[in-house]
Design a protein around this motif. Structure first.
Motif, PDB file in Angstrom:
ATOM      1  N   LYS A  66     -17.547 -24.896 -20.425  1.00  0.00           N
ATOM      2  CA  LYS A  66     -17.023 -23.552 -20.683  1.00  0.00           C
ATOM      3  C   LYS A  66     -17.633 -23.015 -21.972  1.00  0.00           C
ATOM      4  O   LYS A  66     -17.655 -23.709 -22.988  1.00  0.00           O
ATOM      5  N   LYS A  67     -18.101 -21.771 -21.921  1.00  0.00           N
ATOM      6  CA  LYS A  67     -18.743 -21.165 -23.087  1.00  0.00           C
ATOM      7  C   LYS A  67     -18.128 -19.795 -23.357  1.00  0.00           C
ATOM      8  O   LYS A  67     -17.819 -19.054 -22.425  1.00  0.00           O
ATOM      9  N   THR A  68     -17.968 -19.467 -24.625  1.00  0.00           N
ATOM     10  CA  THR A  68     -17.498 -18.139 -25.000  1.00  0.00           C
ATOM     11  C   THR A  68     -18.355 -17.631 -26.161  1.00  0.00           C
ATOM     12  O   THR A  68     -18.831 -18.417 -26.986  1.00  0.00           O
ATOM     13  N   PHE A  69     -18.536 -16.310 -26.204  1.00  0.00           N
ATOM     14  CA  PHE A  69     -19.309 -15.677 -27.263  1.00  0.00           C
ATOM     15  C   PHE A  69     -18.424 -14.631 -27.934  1.00  0.00           C
ATOM     16  O   PHE A  69     -17.691 -13.901 -27.272  1.00  0.00           O
ATOM     17  N   ASP A  70     -18.528 -14.564 -29.247  1.00  0.00           N
ATOM     18  CA  ASP A  70     -17.691 -13.629 -29.994  1.00  0.00           C
ATOM     19  C   ASP A  70     -18.517 -13.037 -31.138  1.00  0.00           C
ATOM     20  O   ASP A  70     -19.581 -13.553 -31.492  1.00  0.00           O
ATOM     21  N   GLY A  71     -18.002 -11.957 -31.711  1.00  0.00           N
ATOM     22  CA  GLY A  71     -18.707 -11.322 -32.823  1.00  0.00           C
ATOM     23  C   GLY A  71     -19.908 -10.530 -32.344  1.00  0.00           C
ATOM     24  O   GLY A  71     -20.014 -10.180 -31.165  1.00  0.00           O
ATOM     25  N   PRO A  72     -20.849 -10.241 -33.237  1.00  0.00           N
ATOM     26  CA  PRO A  72     -22.058  -9.508 -32.856  1.00  0.00           C
ATOM     27  C   PRO A  72     -22.821 -10.246 -31.766  1.00  0.00           C
ATOM     28  O   PRO A  72     -22.707 -11.458 -31.610  1.00  0.00           O
ATOM     29  N   TYR A  73     -23.648  -9.504 -31.027  1.00  0.00           N
ATOM     30  CA  TYR A  73     -24.404 -10.117 -29.931  1.00  0.00           C
ATOM     31  C   TYR A  73     -25.376 -11.164 -30.461  1.00  0.00           C
ATOM     32  O   TYR A  73     -25.606 -12.186 -29.823  1.00  0.00           O
ATOM     33  N   ALA A  74     -25.938 -10.926 -31.640  1.00  0.00           N
ATOM     34  CA  ALA A  74     -26.876 -11.864 -32.261  1.00  0.00           C
ATOM     35  C   ALA A  74     -26.833 -11.661 -33.767  1.00  0.00           C
ATOM     36  O   ALA A  74     -26.269 -10.688 -34.268  1.00  0.00           O
ATOM     37  N   GLY A  75     -27.425 -12.602 -34.512  1.00  0.00           N
ATOM     38  CA  GLY A  75     -27.498 -12.477 -35.966  1.00  0.00           C
ATOM     39  C   GLY A  75     -26.212 -12.884 -36.659  1.00  0.00           C
ATOM     40  O   GLY A  75     -25.324 -13.517 -36.061  1.00  0.00           O
ATOM     41  N   PRO A  76     -26.092 -12.562 -37.964  1.00  0.00           N
ATOM     42  CA  PRO A  76     -24.941 -12.987 -38.769  1.00  0.00           C
ATOM     43  C   PRO A  76     -23.605 -12.603 -38.138  1.00  0.00           C
ATOM     44  O   PRO A  76     -23.422 -11.471 -37.695  1.00  0.00           O
ATOM     45  N   GLY A  77     -22.695 -13.557 -38.093  1.00  0.00           N
ATOM     46  CA  GLY A  77     -21.377 -13.316 -37.531  1.00  0.00           C
ATOM     47  C   GLY A  77     -21.247 -13.670 -36.069  1.00  0.00           C
ATOM     48  O   GLY A  77     -20.129 -13.760 -35.545  1.00  0.00           O
ATOM     49  N   ALA A  78     -22.361 -13.881 -35.378  1.00  0.00           N
ATOM     50  CA  ALA A  78     -22.296 -14.259 -33.963  1.00  0.00           C
ATOM     51  C   ALA A  78     -21.696 -15.656 -33.829  1.00  0.00           C
ATOM     52  O   ALA A  78     -22.015 -16.558 -34.608  1.00  0.00           O
TER      53      ALA A  78
END
Length: 211
Positions: A66-78
């Motif tokens: 299971k994978k989740t992504f949060d924050g900006p799409y890429a770069g700092p904070g991703a």
């Protein structure tokens, strides 16, 4: 006799504890590879967690992970979090700093199979042959980690995964660089062909006569 055995075990445990305590409290793993491709290609594969599935040596450990992504799409904070089987474990990565085409620093936090916090750094250095991509990891060894280090070599254990991931980055980026060159060559050839083509003949102008 029993007391002697207990005493011998106690001395052995104290000695083992002293050996474990003397082990290094930090560890550093580092691997590099040279990529014959524009720097934006390897940088982009690392700076965007969505693209890690194409090259990460650990992404295939559990097809049902299971994978989740949060924050900006890429770069700092991703942020990229995962939860998988015993091989993949559970944890998350957060991009702390991203210097375009120079370096990326990532906080790597594991919660399973055991808790640990590491810092991962990717650097991209121009060299004569292309771009030198370096993948490094730094972490802390608690008492348990020091004990494991008596039997497991972290550099040897994870270093081969670093080599595998970097080799995949090299293959992907050099392949895309080749595709770029071929596309640019085709576009240039078409532009030159169009420039050399004869201009279309002008249509004859209609004339009118007065009756």
């Amino acid at each position: 006799m029993f007391k002697k055995v207990v005493l011998a075990l106690a001395v052995a445990l104290v000695g083992l504890g002293a050996v474990v305590a003397s082990r290094p409290s930090t560890y550093h793993i580092e691997r590099s590879i040279t990529v014959a491709a524009p720097v934006d290609l390897p940088f982009g594969l690392v700076n965007d967690f969505h693209k890690w599935k194409y090259w990460s040596p650990w992404d295939a450990l559990d097809p049902k992970m299971k994978k989740t992504f949060d924050g900006p799409y890429a770069g700092p904070g991703a942020i990229y979090a995962w939860s998988g089987n015993k091989d993949a474990g559970k944890g998350q990565m957060t991009i702390l700093e991203s210097q375009p085409y120079e370096s990326i620093r990532i906080l790597l936090e594991f919660s399973e199979p055991w808790a640990s916090t590491n810092t991962t750094t990717f650097t991209f250095q121009p060299v004569a042959e292309g771009i030198r991509v370096t993948w490094a990891m730094d972490g802390q060894n608690g008492f348990l980690g020091k004990a494991f280090s008596l039997f497991l070599d972290m550099d040897g254990m994870l270093g081969k995964d670093f080599d595998k991931g970097l080799a995949t980055i090299k293959s992907l980026t050099e392949g895309e660089a080749k595709n770029r060159r071929e596309r640019e060559a085709r576009l240039k050839a078409k532009a030159e062909e169009a420039a050399q083509a004869p201009a279309p003949a002008a249509a004859p102008q209609a004339t009118t006569t007065t009756p």
